[in-house]
Scaffold this motif. Structure first.
Motif, PDB file in Angstrom:
ATOM      1  N   GLY A 160       0.807  -1.209   0.000  1.00  9.69           N
ATOM      2  CA  GLY A 160       0.000   0.000   0.000  1.00  9.69           C
ATOM      3  C   GLY A 160       0.842   1.262   0.000  1.00  9.69           C
ATOM      4  N   CYS A 161       0.208   2.366  -0.387  1.00 11.78           N
ATOM      5  CA  CYS A 161       0.909   3.647  -0.463  1.00 11.78           C
ATOM      6  C   CYS A 161       1.397   4.128   0.901  1.00 11.78           C
ATOM      7  N   HIS A 162       0.776   3.647   1.974  1.00 11.98           N
ATOM      8  CA  HIS A 162       1.176   4.079   3.308  1.00 11.98           C
ATOM      9  C   HIS A 162       2.606   3.658   3.648  1.00 11.98           C
ATOM     10  N   ARG A 163       3.159   2.712   2.892  1.00 10.20           N
ATOM     11  CA  ARG A 163       4.512   2.217   3.164  1.00 10.20           C
ATOM     12  C   ARG A 163       5.589   2.999   2.421  1.00 10.20           C
ATOM     13  N   LEU A 164       5.213   3.886   1.525  1.00  8.48           N
ATOM     14  CA  LEU A 164       6.191   4.587   0.692  1.00  8.48           C
ATOM     15  C   LEU A 164       7.009   5.577   1.508  1.00  8.48           C
ATOM     16  N   ARG A 165       8.305   5.616   1.194  1.00  7.28           N
ATOM     17  CA  ARG A 165       9.226   6.527   1.876  1.00  7.28           C
ATOM     18  C   ARG A 165      10.188   7.134   0.853  1.00  7.28           C
ATOM     19  N   PRO A 166      10.668   8.355   1.084  1.00  4.95           N
ATOM     20  CA  PRO A 166      11.683   8.934   0.207  1.00  4.95           C
ATOM     21  C   PRO A 166      12.893   7.999   0.088  1.00  4.95           C
ATOM     22  N   GLY A 167      13.375   7.841  -1.122  1.00  7.49           N
ATOM     23  CA  GLY A 167      14.500   6.950  -1.372  1.00  7.49           C
ATOM     24  C   GLY A 167      14.100   5.610  -1.937  1.00  7.49           C
ATOM     25  N   ASP A 168      12.807   5.239  -1.818  1.00  3.01           N
ATOM     26  CA  ASP A 168      12.356   3.973  -2.387  1.00  3.01           C
ATOM     27  C   ASP A 168      12.625   3.947  -3.886  1.00  3.01           C
ATOM     28  N   ALA A 169      12.941   2.765  -4.396  1.00  2.00           N
ATOM     29  CA  ALA A 169      13.262   2.598  -5.809  1.00  2.00           C
ATOM     30  C   ALA A 169      12.016   2.236  -6.608  1.00  2.00           C
ATOM     31  N   ALA A 236       1.557   8.429  -6.694  1.00  2.00           N
ATOM     32  CA  ALA A 236       2.113   9.635  -6.074  1.00  2.00           C
ATOM     33  C   ALA A 236       1.033  10.411  -5.326  1.00  2.00           C
ATOM     34  N   GLU A 237      -0.127  10.573  -5.945  1.00  2.00           N
ATOM     35  CA  GLU A 237      -1.208  11.304  -5.287  1.00  2.00           C
ATOM     36  C   GLU A 237      -1.718  10.573  -4.056  1.00  2.00           C
ATOM     37  N   ALA A 238      -1.911   9.263  -4.183  1.00  2.00           N
ATOM     38  CA  ALA A 238      -2.433   8.494  -3.056  1.00  2.00           C
ATOM     39  C   ALA A 238      -1.459   8.461  -1.889  1.00  2.00           C
ATOM     40  N   GLY A 239      -0.154   8.455  -2.197  1.00  2.00           N
ATOM     41  CA  GLY A 239       0.859   8.361  -1.154  1.00  2.00           C
ATOM     42  C   GLY A 239       1.356   9.696  -0.639  1.00  2.00           C
ATOM     43  N   GLY A 240       0.971  10.803  -1.303  1.00  2.00           N
ATOM     44  CA  GLY A 240       1.442  12.111  -0.871  1.00  2.00           C
ATOM     45  C   GLY A 240       2.941  12.272  -1.011  1.00  2.00           C
ATOM     46  N   ILE A 241       3.491  11.649  -2.052  1.00  2.00           N
ATOM     47  CA  ILE A 241       4.941  11.735  -2.307  1.00  2.00           C
ATOM     48  C   ILE A 241       5.144  12.142  -3.765  1.00  2.00           C
ATOM     49  N   ASP A 242       6.378  12.432  -4.138  1.00  2.00           N
ATOM     50  CA  ASP A 242       6.719  12.677  -5.532  1.00  2.00           C
ATOM     51  C   ASP A 242       7.500  11.493  -6.078  1.00  2.00           C
ATOM     52  N   ARG A 308      10.578  10.585  -3.785  1.00  2.00           N
ATOM     53  CA  ARG A 308      11.106  11.704  -3.013  1.00  2.00           C
ATOM     54  C   ARG A 308       9.962  12.347  -2.235  1.00  2.00           C
ATOM     55  N   ALA A 309      10.313  13.104  -1.224  1.00  2.00           N
ATOM     56  CA  ALA A 309       9.291  13.832  -0.480  1.00  2.00           C
ATOM     57  C   ALA A 309       8.585  14.799  -1.424  1.00  2.00           C
ATOM     58  N   LYS A 311       4.309  16.227  -2.912  1.00  2.00           N
ATOM     59  CA  LYS A 311       2.877  16.435  -2.737  1.00  2.00           C
ATOM     60  C   LYS A 311       2.047  15.753  -3.836  1.00  2.00           C
ATOM     61  N   GLY A 312       2.547  14.647  -4.370  1.00  2.00           N
ATOM     62  CA  GLY A 312       1.751  13.902  -5.326  1.00  2.00           C
ATOM     63  C   GLY A 312       2.073  14.153  -6.775  1.00  2.00           C
ATOM     64  N   ASN A 313       3.270  14.591  -7.067  1.00  2.00           N
ATOM     65  CA  ASN A 313       3.660  14.879  -8.445  1.00  2.00           C
ATOM     66  C   ASN A 313       4.589  13.808  -9.008  1.00  2.00           C
ATOM     67  N   VAL A 314       4.611  13.722 -10.333  1.00  2.00           N
ATOM     68  CA  VAL A 314       5.540  12.837 -11.030  1.00  2.00           C
ATOM     69  C   VAL A 314       6.350  13.688 -11.996  1.00  2.00           C
ATOM     70  N   TYR A 315       7.653  13.500 -11.969  1.00  2.00           N
ATOM     71  CA  TYR A 315       8.556  14.265 -12.825  1.00  2.00           C
ATOM     72  C   TYR A 315       9.413  13.321 -13.656  1.00  2.00           C
ATOM     73  N   MET A 316       9.710  13.761 -14.867  1.00  2.00           N
ATOM     74  CA  MET A 316      10.636  13.024 -15.729  1.00  2.00           C
ATOM     75  C   MET A 316      11.905  13.847 -15.896  1.00  2.00           C
ATOM     76  N   GLU A 317      13.023  13.299 -15.466  1.00  2.00           N
ATOM     77  CA  GLU A 317      14.314  13.938 -15.701  1.00  2.00           C
ATOM     78  C   GLU A 317      14.792  13.473 -17.060  1.00  2.00           C
ATOM     79  N   THR A 318      14.817  14.390 -18.028  1.00  2.00           N
ATOM     80  CA  THR A 318      15.048  14.033 -19.420  1.00  2.00           C
ATOM     81  C   THR A 318      16.519  13.758 -19.702  1.00  2.00           C
ATOM     82  N   ALA A 319      16.748  13.141 -20.851  1.00  2.00           N
ATOM     83  CA  ALA A 319      18.119  12.819 -21.258  1.00  2.00           C
ATOM     84  C   ALA A 319      18.934  14.076 -21.537  1.00  2.00           C
TER      85      ALA A 319
END
Length: 338
Positions: A160-169, A236-242, A308-309, A311-319
């Protein structure tokens, strides 16, 4: 019975009488036979199970019905099994209801049933109940299949999303976009080259290996409609993480990449039917990749980003060194892919 009645579905095949019985016995029971289905009662009587039960329901309207790498029958089984598997459940039983257009070829229906039976055998599940309805020509497009599935979740497992932490792969088990591009190519006769075919496959075997050997699996998602991008955004939204994804690490094989580039489509948003996203404890990421890559359905598995810590966003770091925001799919460019 005359030759025409032997070759196509008639409205009488759905009236509950003699032709219905022949259809059930000669096609469905012959391919799906098992002790739980064999009584052909109004409801399947299942043995009681202890623990938590997972239940899912789905419907399949894919066009075309047959496509490179699968068909609507295989898709129905794999889609149902995979929904259970990514929830941590061990799939046990499914039901299958068929809505068939008058005039549909009996040989095609038998091919679909045989494909479903093969997928069930591979996934280790049984069809325990079903139903058949026949509608006049033009009231449904060839054949639709509705399924339900049940599975058991081990007592010691809590995804579940409640287990997510910054640094998870963040990981995926292989190339993205193959199913969606295959359906588009087959539907529009595009003739995309490179051996492109659907990745349709039951994932419960590979997922069970992960769950048996790794305690750090936090959450999983089946990457069907909306693709990787939509699944990542939902988590990301459900877990409140990025979630930060690395464009250079995304697995897209040559056939899918070429097709997507030619058609101006983004593999991030294309449907898959044999791919899943997993977010795991970083200390187990290497082990998870190793286990996945030993399995036929995970040979191109890899880490593609991290939590990462936020607010529910997803980012793509481009090439090229930039960053772009990944949001929900807005407007489906390819309906009826499952």
């Amino acid at each position: 019975m005359n030759k025409d009645k032997e070759e196509i579905i008639l409205l009488a095949h759905g009236d509950g009488g003699l032709l219905t019985r022949e259809l059930v016995n000669n096609i469905f029971l012959r391919h799906f036979d098992n002790p739980l289905l064999r009584p052909l009662a109004d409801a399947a009587v299942l043995p009681a199970q202890t623990g938590r039960m997972a239940f899912t329901a789905d419907a399949f309207v894919v066009d075309p019905v047959f496509f490179p790498g699968g068909d609507i029958g295989k898709l129905a089984v794999c889609g149902t099994v995979n929904d259970l598997a990514v929830s941590g459940a061990r799939p046990r039983h499914i039901t299958a209801s068929f809505i068939i257009e008058e005039g549909f070829a009996l040989a095609a229906l038998e091919k679909i049933a045989a494909s479903m039976a093969a997928a069930c055998a591979e996934a280790g599940v049984t069809v325990v109940a079903g139903d058949t309805k026949v509608v006049p020509r033009g009231h449904v497009d060839k054949i639709f299949i509705s399924t339900a599935g049940v599975g058991m979740i081990p007592d010691n497992l809590g995804l579940g999303c409640h287990r997510l932490r910054p640094g998870d792969a963040v990981l995926v088990n292989g190339s993205l976009g193959n199913h969606g591009l295959t359906i588009l190519s087959a539907r529009e006769n595009l003739g995309l080259e490179g051996g492109l075919q659907s990745d349709c496959a039951p994932l419960n075997g590979i997922i069970r290996q992960l769950l048996d050997k790794c305690s750090g699996i936090k959450i999983m998602r089946d990457l069907t409609r909306g693709g990787l991008a939509t699944a990542a955004k939902e988590i990301a939204e459900a877990g409140g993480i990025d979630i930060y994804l690395q464009e250079a690490l995304l697995p897209v094989d040559a056939a899918a990449r070429g097709g997507a580039e030619m058609l101006g489509l983004d593999p991030l948003y294309l449907a898959n039917e044999g791919k899943f996203l997993a977010i795991v404890d970083p200390t187990e990421a290497a082990l998870v990749v190793e286990i996945l890559q030993r399995h036929p359905f995970g040979r191109d598995a890899r880490v593609i980003g991290e939590v990462r810590a936020g607010k529910g966003n997803v980012y793509m770091e481009t090439a090229l060194g930039g960053t772009r925001i990944i949001d929900y799919l807005a407007g489906n460019p390819l309906p009826r892919i499952c």
